[in-house]
Design an enzyme around this catalytic site. Structure first.
Site, PDB file in Angstrom:
ATOM      1  N   HIS A   1     -27.540   0.990  -9.100  1.00  0.00           N
ATOM      2  CA  HIS A   1     -26.939  -0.243 -10.242  1.00  0.00           C
ATOM      3  C   HIS A   1     -27.489  -1.096 -10.649  1.00  0.00           C
ATOM      4  CE1 HIS A   1     -23.560  -1.208 -13.451  1.00  0.00           C
ATOM      5  NE2 HIS A   1     -23.066  -1.855 -12.521  1.00  0.00           N
TER       6      HIS A   1
ATOM      7  N   GLY B   1     -12.833  -7.831  -5.660  1.00  0.00           N
ATOM      8  CA  GLY B   1     -13.969  -8.526  -5.555  1.00  0.00           C
ATOM      9  C   GLY B   1     -14.197  -9.948  -5.563  1.00  0.00           C
TER      10      GLY B   1
ATOM     11  N   TYR C   1       0.696  -1.304  -0.148  1.00  0.00           N
ATOM     12  CA  TYR C   1       0.162   0.301  -0.065  1.00  0.00           C
ATOM     13  C   TYR C   1       0.628   1.207  -0.659  1.00  0.00           C
ATOM     14  CZ  TYR C   1      -4.099  -2.183   0.080  1.00  0.00           C
ATOM     15  OH  TYR C   1      -5.249  -3.355   0.657  1.00  0.00           O
TER      16      TYR C   1
ATOM     17  N   ASP D   1     -23.990   0.912  -4.980  1.00  0.00           N
ATOM     18  CA  ASP D   1     -23.960   1.047  -3.842  1.00  0.00           C
ATOM     19  C   ASP D   1     -23.876   1.008  -2.659  1.00  0.00           C
ATOM     20  OD1 ASP D   1     -25.341   3.262  -5.854  1.00  0.00           O
ATOM     21  OD2 ASP D   1     -26.208   1.421  -6.835  1.00  0.00           O
TER      22      ASP D   1
HETATM   23  P1  NAD Z   1     -11.837  -9.961 -10.723  1.00  0.00           P
HETATM   24  O1  NAD Z   1     -11.728 -11.545 -10.096  1.00  0.00           O
HETATM   25  O2  NAD Z   1     -11.484 -10.413 -12.279  1.00  0.00           O
HETATM   26  O3  NAD Z   1     -11.005  -9.297 -10.253  1.00  0.00           O
HETATM   27  C1  NAD Z   1     -10.961  -9.075  -8.723  1.00  0.00           C
HETATM   28  C2  NAD Z   1      -9.799  -8.774  -7.734  1.00  0.00           C
HETATM   29  O4  NAD Z   1      -9.931  -9.110  -6.316  1.00  0.00           O
HETATM   30  C3  NAD Z   1      -8.416  -9.612  -8.172  1.00  0.00           C
HETATM   31  O5  NAD Z   1      -7.740  -8.894  -8.260  1.00  0.00           O
HETATM   32  C4  NAD Z   1      -8.077 -10.850  -6.991  1.00  0.00           C
HETATM   33  O6  NAD Z   1      -6.994 -10.941  -7.108  1.00  0.00           O
HETATM   34  C5  NAD Z   1      -9.526  -9.774  -5.871  1.00  0.00           C
HETATM   35  N1  NAD Z   1      -9.426  -9.999  -4.403  1.00  0.00           N
HETATM   36  C6  NAD Z   1     -10.692 -10.991  -4.397  1.00  0.00           C
HETATM   37  N2  NAD Z   1     -10.428 -11.018  -3.495  1.00  0.00           N
HETATM   38  C7  NAD Z   1      -9.355 -10.949  -2.291  1.00  0.00           C
HETATM   39  C8  NAD Z   1      -9.118 -10.261  -1.137  1.00  0.00           C
HETATM   40  N3  NAD Z   1     -10.138 -11.001  -0.411  1.00  0.00           N
HETATM   41  N4  NAD Z   1      -8.375  -9.310  -1.063  1.00  0.00           N
HETATM   42  C9  NAD Z   1      -8.115  -7.930  -2.224  1.00  0.00           C
HETATM   43  N5  NAD Z   1      -8.274  -8.865  -3.116  1.00  0.00           N
HETATM   44  C10 NAD Z   1      -8.916  -9.844  -3.138  1.00  0.00           C
HETATM   45  O7  NAD Z   1     -12.955  -9.719 -10.967  1.00  0.00           O
HETATM   46  P2  NAD Z   1     -13.196  -8.317 -11.871  1.00  0.00           P
HETATM   47  O8  NAD Z   1     -14.301  -9.568 -13.012  1.00  0.00           O
HETATM   48  O9  NAD Z   1     -12.464  -8.249 -12.550  1.00  0.00           O
HETATM   49  O10 NAD Z   1     -14.261  -7.775 -11.341  1.00  0.00           O
HETATM   50  C11 NAD Z   1     -13.930  -6.730 -10.088  1.00  0.00           C
HETATM   51  C12 NAD Z   1     -15.219  -5.763  -9.025  1.00  0.00           C
HETATM   52  O11 NAD Z   1     -15.807  -4.730 -10.293  1.00  0.00           O
HETATM   53  C13 NAD Z   1     -16.956  -7.367  -8.736  1.00  0.00           C
HETATM   54  O12 NAD Z   1     -17.261  -6.964  -7.412  1.00  0.00           O
HETATM   55  C14 NAD Z   1     -17.904  -6.557 -10.000  1.00  0.00           C
HETATM   56  O13 NAD Z   1     -18.643  -6.976 -10.077  1.00  0.00           O
HETATM   57  C15 NAD Z   1     -17.393  -5.107 -11.031  1.00  0.00           C
HETATM   58  N6  NAD Z   1     -18.168  -4.829 -11.478  1.00  0.00           N
HETATM   59  C16 NAD Z   1     -18.436  -3.493 -11.715  1.00  0.00           C
HETATM   60  C17 NAD Z   1     -19.242  -2.876 -12.850  1.00  0.00           C
HETATM   61  C18 NAD Z   1     -19.636  -1.687 -12.526  1.00  0.00           C
HETATM   62  O14 NAD Z   1     -20.622  -1.273 -13.267  1.00  0.00           O
HETATM   63  N7  NAD Z   1     -19.765  -0.902 -11.331  1.00  0.00           N
HETATM   64  C19 NAD Z   1     -18.783  -3.781 -13.771  1.00  0.00           C
HETATM   65  C20 NAD Z   1     -18.579  -5.113 -13.691  1.00  0.00           C
HETATM   66  C21 NAD Z   1     -17.730  -5.029 -12.577  1.00  0.00           C
END
Ligand code: NAD
Length: 315
Positions: free
Chosen positions: A177, A81, A67, A125
Site C-alpha cells: 500500500h 500513528g 483498554y 503492510d
Molecule cells: P491523526 O494524527 O489525526 O491521529 C492519530 C492518532 O494517534 C491520534 O488519536 C493520536 O492521539 C494517536 N497517537 C499518536 N501517538 C500516539 C501514541 N504514542 N500512543 C497512543 N496514541 C497515539 O492521524 P490520522 O490522520 O487519523 O491518521 C492515522 C493513521 O492512519 C496514520 O498512520 C495514517 O498514515 C494512517 N492512514 C492510513 C490509510 C490507509 O489506507 N491505510 C489512509 C489514511 C491514513
C-alpha cells in the site's frame, strides 16, 4: 466471550473518528468503543457522532482511554500513528510507530485476546507484520486495510473510462500500500469479458488506459494530502466494509495486508496486500492469483523492499 455487535476503534484522529462515523452511517454493529490516549478528544468525537444517532439508528458510541472498555469487542481497528517530526527520517518514524503498535497489541492481547484486529496505521503492510509478530493470536486474525482503498479507486477510474459501472470492473491493486503498488491487469475482467477483449472508447488504447488510471490511483493520496493535510473518508468506508464483512461473516473478497501464501514464492514472513476472503474468523481464504512474468517481478520487488524496512526496525 466476544459480542458480534461490539466494535473497537483505537485512535480518535482524522481516520479513527471517520471510521466510527462510517459505521454509524452504515448501521454496522450495535456498540462502538472509541479509544484515545487523550480521552477528551475521544469524548468530543463520540459526542459529535452521537448527535447523528437519533436521526439514524440505535447504536451507542462510548469514548474511553481505558483498554478494559474494549473487552468483548469482536473486532478492533487500529488507527493511531505518530506524525513525522521535523528532520525525522521515515525509518525513524516507522520505529516510533512500531513501538506504539507493540504496546497497543500487548494491551489488546490482555483485554480482547480473541478479537479480529484491522491495522490501518501506515506503513500498513509493515505495521501489520509488527502486530502479527507481537501478538499471541493467530495471524489470520490480524490483517491490514492494505490496497483495498487503492483497488476501489482503480475500479472507479477504469469504470469511468469504459463507461461501465465500477461494480462490474474486477481488478485488484496488490503489493505494497504505497508507491510500488500495482494492478493485476492480466486478470482484469469487465463483466465477464477479459479487459484485453473489451471494446475501448474510440481513440483510447489499452496501455494508455492502464497507465492513466494507475497514475491517478498512485497520486490520489498525495493530491488530497496536499490540499487538506490528510485523507480520511475513503479509508474510513473501506475499513467499515471490512468490519462489516467480519461481523456479518460476509466472506467478501478484498485486497488486504496479509502473510503471503507460499505459492507466491516470496521470503517467509512477507506481509503485503493480496486478495482474500474476509469473514468472522478474519482472513479465511487467501486467493492464489495467477500473475504474469512482469507482475511476479513487481510483487517480488515489493516484498523485498517491505522486508528490508521491516528488518531495520529496532523497536
Ligand atoms: P491523526 O494524527 O489525526 O491521529 C492519530 C492518532 O494517534 C491520534 O488519536 C493520536 O492521539 C494517536 N497517537 C499518536 N501517538 C500516539 C501514541 N504514542 N500512543 C497512543 N496514541 C497515539 O492521524 P490520522 O490522520 O487519523 O491518521 C492515522 C493513521 O492512519 C496514520 O498512520 C495514517 O498514515 C494512517 N492512514 C492510513 C490509510 C490507509 O489506507 N491505510 C489512509 C489514511 C491514513
Amino acid at each position: 466471550m466476544s459480542s458480534l455487535t461490539k466494535i473497537g476503534v483505537i485512535g480518535a484522529g482524522n481516520v479513527g473518528a471517520a471510521i466510527v462515523n462510517a459505521l454509524v452511517l452504515r448501521n454496522v454493529g450495535k456498540e462502538i468503543v472509541l479509544f484515545n490516549r487523550d480521552k477528551d478528544k475521544a469524548i468530543a468525537e463520540a459526542m459529535d457522532i452521537d448527535d447523528t444517532i437519533p436521526l439514524l439508528s440505535e447504536m451507542t458510541v462510548k469514548a474511553t482511554n481505558d483498554y478494559k472498555d474494549l473487552s468483548e469487542c469482536s473486532i478492533v481497528a487500529i488507527t493511531v500513528g505518530a506524525r513525522q517530526k521535523e528532520g525525522e527520517t521515515r525509518l525513524e518514524l516507522l520505529d516510533r510507530n512500531a513501538k506504539i503498535i507493540k504496546d497497543i497489541i500487548k494491551n489488546l492481547d490482555k483485554y480482547v485476546p480473541n478479537a479480529v484486529l484491522i491495522m490501518v496505521s501506515n506503513p500498513v503492510d509493515i505495521l501489520t507484520r509488527v502486530a502479527q509478530e507481537a501478538s499471541k493470536r493467530d495471524s489470520n486474525k490480524i490483517f491490514g486495510s492494505g490496497t483495498l482503498l487503492d483497488t476501489s479507486r482503480l475500479r472507479f477510474q477504469v469504470g469511468k473510462e469504459l463507461n461501465v459501472n465500477r461494480k462490474n470492473v474486477h481488478v485488484h491493486v496488490i503489493g505494497e500500500h504505497g508507491d510500488s503498488e500495482f494492478a493485476v491487469w492480466s486478470n482484469a475482467i469487465i463483466g465477464s469479458i477479459k479487459l484485453k477483449n473489451f471494446p475501448l472508447p474510440k481513440g483510447l488504447k489499452l496501455e494508455q488506459l492502464k497507465k492513466n488510471t494507475m497514475q491517478i490511483v498512485k497520486n490520489r493520496a498525495y493530491e488530497i494530502i496536499q490540499r487538506k493535510g490528510y485523507t480520511n473518508f475513503g479509508v474510513a468506508v473501506a475499513v467499515a466494509k471490512l468490519i462489516q464483512s467480519v461481523i456479518r461473516d460476509e466472506k467478501k473478497i478484498f485486497s488486504v495486508s496479509v502473510k503471503a501464501n507460499k505459492e507466491y514464492n516470496l521470503e517467509k514472513g512477507t506481509v503485503l496486500s493480496l486478495p482474500c476472503t474476509i469473514g468472522s474468523k478474519g482472513v479465511e481464504y487467501r486467493l492464489n492469483v495467477s500473475l504474469n512474468k512482469e507482475e511476479k517481478v513487481l510483487l517480488l520487488k515489493a516484498s523485498k523492499s517491505l522486508g528490508e524496512a521491516y528488518k531495520k526496525i529496532k523497536a
